[in-house]
Design a protein around this motif. Structure first.
Motif, PDB file in Angstrom:
ATOM      1  N   PHE A  69      -9.668  -6.837  -3.653  1.00  0.00           N
ATOM      2  CA  PHE A  69     -10.172  -8.205  -3.781  1.00  0.00           C
ATOM      3  C   PHE A  69     -11.578  -8.211  -4.357  1.00  0.00           C
ATOM      4  CE2 PHE A  69     -12.454 -11.974  -2.515  1.00  0.00           C
ATOM      5  CZ  PHE A  69     -11.535 -12.986  -2.721  1.00  0.00           C
ATOM      6  N   ASP A  98      -2.280  -0.208  -4.145  1.00  0.00           N
ATOM      7  CA  ASP A  98      -3.178  -0.850  -3.180  1.00  0.00           C
ATOM      8  C   ASP A  98      -3.484  -2.281  -3.634  1.00  0.00           C
ATOM      9  OD1 ASP A  98      -4.677  -1.096  -0.887  1.00  0.00           O
ATOM     10  OD2 ASP A  98      -6.372   0.096  -1.581  1.00  0.00           O
ATOM     11  N   VAL A  99      -4.182  -2.998  -2.769  1.00  0.00           N
ATOM     12  CA  VAL A  99      -4.650  -4.351  -3.080  1.00  0.00           C
ATOM     13  C   VAL A  99      -6.174  -4.325  -3.069  1.00  0.00           C
ATOM     14  CG1 VAL A  99      -4.681  -6.765  -2.335  1.00  0.00           C
ATOM     15  CG2 VAL A  99      -2.599  -5.400  -2.031  1.00  0.00           C
ATOM     16  N   GLU A 127       0.846  -1.202   0.000  1.00  0.00           N
ATOM     17  CA  GLU A 127       0.000   0.000   0.000  1.00  0.00           C
ATOM     18  C   GLU A 127       0.877   1.246   0.000  1.00  0.00           C
ATOM     19  OE1 GLU A 127      -2.539   0.248   3.383  1.00  0.00           O
ATOM     20  OE2 GLU A 127      -3.661  -1.566   2.895  1.00  0.00           O
ATOM     21  N   TYR A 186      -0.863   4.947  -0.880  1.00  0.00           N
ATOM     22  CA  TYR A 186      -1.868   5.689  -1.628  1.00  0.00           C
ATOM     23  C   TYR A 186      -2.424   6.883  -0.852  1.00  0.00           C
ATOM     24  CZ  TYR A 186      -5.424   3.186   1.154  1.00  0.00           C
ATOM     25  OH  TYR A 186      -6.190   2.693   2.171  1.00  0.00           O
TER      26      TYR A 186
END
Lengths: 411, 278
Positions: free
Chosen positions: A126, A123-124, A106, A108
């Protein structure tokens, strides 16, 4: 709207040095004017993986030990409407130099304005509902050296705008830089034969890793149903692995093609039954195909008069490519049991088998974890294969059954 | 609910004069009939629940910090820290979000609940390690919350429609006059056959709850203490103590930093919103 207007008034008054005149009760009252909330957290873990079977290749070890560190920091301001977050990740591994790696999960800046949310940075994200495969989850690249379950992801650079409409959430992503999948090195277990040469990735697009990928998703919850529809246009996260002709086939080279993938994920929640479906249509220059995974999880609460919950999971995997399916899940059945003890240490276990109905190969997986005291957790992972067939991807792992033990300190 | 309250008179044929109920009451008092008395107790129990609900409505939204002190079997005290946000919903149950701060391995984990007056509640769980929002079954009412003596249903929004009521008697708790009202959960997944509630007669605040398990044995008692009034209207306790009579264990839930009308919006209480909470 009143909240945003007030937030704007506060940020303006900060610029001019005047104290904001806040006449109403705000959640951040008492925290001072600029920063609403900021906090460090994260974990450090040590883990061991023990491989009882002799390795296929003499360069591989019988065990590996590693240390991982993931600090996280975030700070909110502007009445919580703006955020900066950073979370680097680092692992040192004694056996495999490819598993020793660092990443930024991350980094951001995020801003909320009414129904709009903007994000710029890494970022991640899902997407999806099923348990034994994450078919529609496509924004982030898999950090495969972390875990073969594919649930660990590399941070993805993005510009993202969300719009919270009255009829669902719209999410638009512009992904300006591609992340290559990580693969175990020569000394690592759980690898292909020959090994993947990650130094020399091949791309269909002339822009290579600079190709700008786009994704759009709409998700909504309607009563018992949670539905997501998405389209992704860009570089496939899953590479084809081809023998490197220039090296006489001594290595596999990853080839990342351009794809257009439309996906659906849906879950119907009916009491103790969760019905799940993920489906994709993948259009690309090599082979268009359809794939899906669907099934259910049914939980019995308070089994046998105890506090524990026991869930049964059944999922079926289909891939139109059959034997050529890159993930090997062309006609597979997953059967799992999930135990949640509901005790103070938060004891949990998930045991499952994935059975290939074409080759009769079996992949078994047992995961369990519990808290030790306040700040530590202990996790076990047991994975094994039986009856692997040469044409099945699992054949690569035929000697790589392992027991993983991980001890984590959370802070 | 108004329909239910007036249900006993709704069937009165048109044209019957207004003295009939008085006459009926006279006749009934001459020929004592327990079923009719019990019916009046049901009405009174319901009326108390509705009045308590009425007095607590209109708060809009609120946030509170929670500290849970769980006495383990070995006698150690284990601490859990959470934050809760509640949004009042017109004509339906509240929406709420619970976010975990401690233990640290659960930090950022959040549960979103849409409580419904009738039918199943809706629930989502956010798992920060995977950044995954999962719709979960809301059928698990009776399971222990975080290994504490509180069950999930003890902590959920207490809507009037979730129970059937019967006024039992007057009683006093620490000198405060109370109504004792028995309530029976409507949901068949509840872990309780019934609950006895003590509601004070001045402010209609819950002062004690006795929980009876599926075998109808006294299982637990809960005592909210340290009530304070907010916005000149809404009473909130500073502590709830849940004692398990069958195991001797107890859990204390402390509330701090209550905030009301923070400007929360419906869009803050969605599955995608809980992924943004820290």
């Amino acid at each position: 709207m009143a909240r945003s207007a007030l937030a704007l008034a506060i940020s303006l008054s900060l610029l001019t040095g005047a104290r904001p005149a806040v006449g109403v009760t705000m959640p951040e009252a008492g925290f001072g004017a600029v920063i609403d909330r900021g906090e460090w957290s994260g974990y450090i873990s040590i883990d061991a993986r023990l491989f009882p079977k002799s390795p296929e290749f003499p360069s591989q070890k019988d065990q590996d030990f590693s240390l991982a560190l993931k600090p996280e920091y975030f700070v909110d301001w502007d009445s919580g409407d703006q955020r900066f977050a950073v979370s680097p990740f680092f692992r040192y591994d004694t056996a495999d130099n490819q598993r020793t790696h660092a990443d930024i999960r991350e980094l951001y800046w995020q801003i909320e304005r009414g129904r709009w949310i903007g994000k710029a940075g890494i970022d991640v994200v899902f997407w999806g509902v099923t348990e034994s495969q994450h078919l529609v989850d496509i924004i982030n690249q898999t950090d495969l050296v972390e875990n073969i379950d594919g649930e660990e992801k590399l941070g993805q650079p993005m510009l993202n705008v969300d719009y919270l409409s009255d009829h669902g959430t719209w999410q638009l992503y512009m992904l300006p830089y591609f992340r290559e999948r990580t693969f175990p090195g020569k000394h690592g277990r759980l690898r292909t034969d020959p090994e993947v040469d990650t130094r020399n990735p091949q791309y269909e697009s002339g822009s290579k890793e600079q190709h700008i990928d786009l994704a759009l998703r709409w998700s909504q919850h309607l009563g018992d149903w949670d539905i997501g529809l998405a389209h992704f246009s860009g570089t496939s996260r899953e590479p084809y692995l081809n023998p490197d002709a220039s090296q006489g086939g001594l290595d596999l080279l990853p080839l990342y093609v351009q794809i257009d993938q439309t996906s659906l994920d849906a879950q119907a929640t009916k009491g103790a039954w969760l019905w799940k479906l993920e489906a994709i249509y993948n259009h690309n220059t090599l082979e268009d195909y359809v794939a899906y995974v669907g099934g259910f999880e049914r939980t019995s609460f308070g089994v046998a008069g105890s506090n524990a919950d026991l869930g049964v999971l059944l999922e079926y995997h289909y891939d139109e490519r059959g034997d050529e399916a890159t993930n090997g899940l062309q006609s597979d059945v997953y059967l799992g049991l999930r135990l949640t003890a509901n005790d103070l240490p938060g004891t949990m276990a998930l045991a499952g088998v994935l059975y290939d109905t074409d080759t009769q190969a079996v992949f078994g997986n047992i995961e369990a974890s519990r808290r030790l005291g306040e700040n530590w957790t202990l996790a076990l992972e047991l994975r094994f294969t039986t009856n692997t067939d040469e044409k099945d991807n699992l054949y690569f792992f035929r000697s790589d059954d392992y027991l993983g033990v991980e001890l984590t300190r959370h802070f | 609910m108004k329909r239910k309250l007036s249900g006993n008179t709704a069937h009165r044929p048109a044209g019957v004069n207004n003295y009939l109920p008085v006459l009926a009451a006279l006749v009934l008092s001459l020929f004592y009939h327990p079923a009719v008395l019990a019916d009046a107790d049901v009405e009174k129990g319901m009326a108390i629940a509705i009045e308590a609900d009425r007095r607590d409505s209109g708060f809009g939204d609120s946030t509170v910090d929670l500290t849970m002190l769980i006495a383990s079997a070995s006698g150690d005290i284990v601490t859990r820290e959470m934050r809760q946000m509640v949004l009042e919903v017109a004509n339906d149950g509240d929406k709420s979000i619970m976010v975990f701060d401690r233990p640290r391995d659960l930090k950022g984990t959040a549960i979103l609940t849409f409580t419904h007056k009738s039918g199943d509640d809706e629930q989502w769980l956010y798992l920060p390690a995977l950044k995954r929002v999962k719709r979960i079954s809301s059928a698990d009412k009776s399971g222990p919350f975080m290994g504490s003596e509180f069950a999930y249903e003890d902590l959920s929004s207490q809507e009037v429609e979730k129970y059937r009521y019967r006024y039992l008697r007057d009683d006093a708790i620490d000198g405060t006059p109370c109504f004792v009202v028995e309530r029976v959960p409507v949901d068949k997944n509840s872990g309780y056959t019934r609950q006895l509630t003590w509601v004070d007669q001045d402010e209609y605040r819950l002062q004690r709850v006795d929980y009876y398990d599926r075998k109808d044995s006294l299982l637990k008692s809960m005592r909210p203490v340290g009530y304070q009034q907010y916005l000149d209207r809404y009473w909130r306790p500073s502590e709830m103590v849940m004692s398990n009579h069958q195991t001797g264990k107890s859990t204390t839930l402390k509330f701090g930093n209550y905030q009301f009308r923070t400007g929360a919006r419906d869009a803050d209480f969605t599955p995608s919103a809980i992924a943004r909470i820290r």
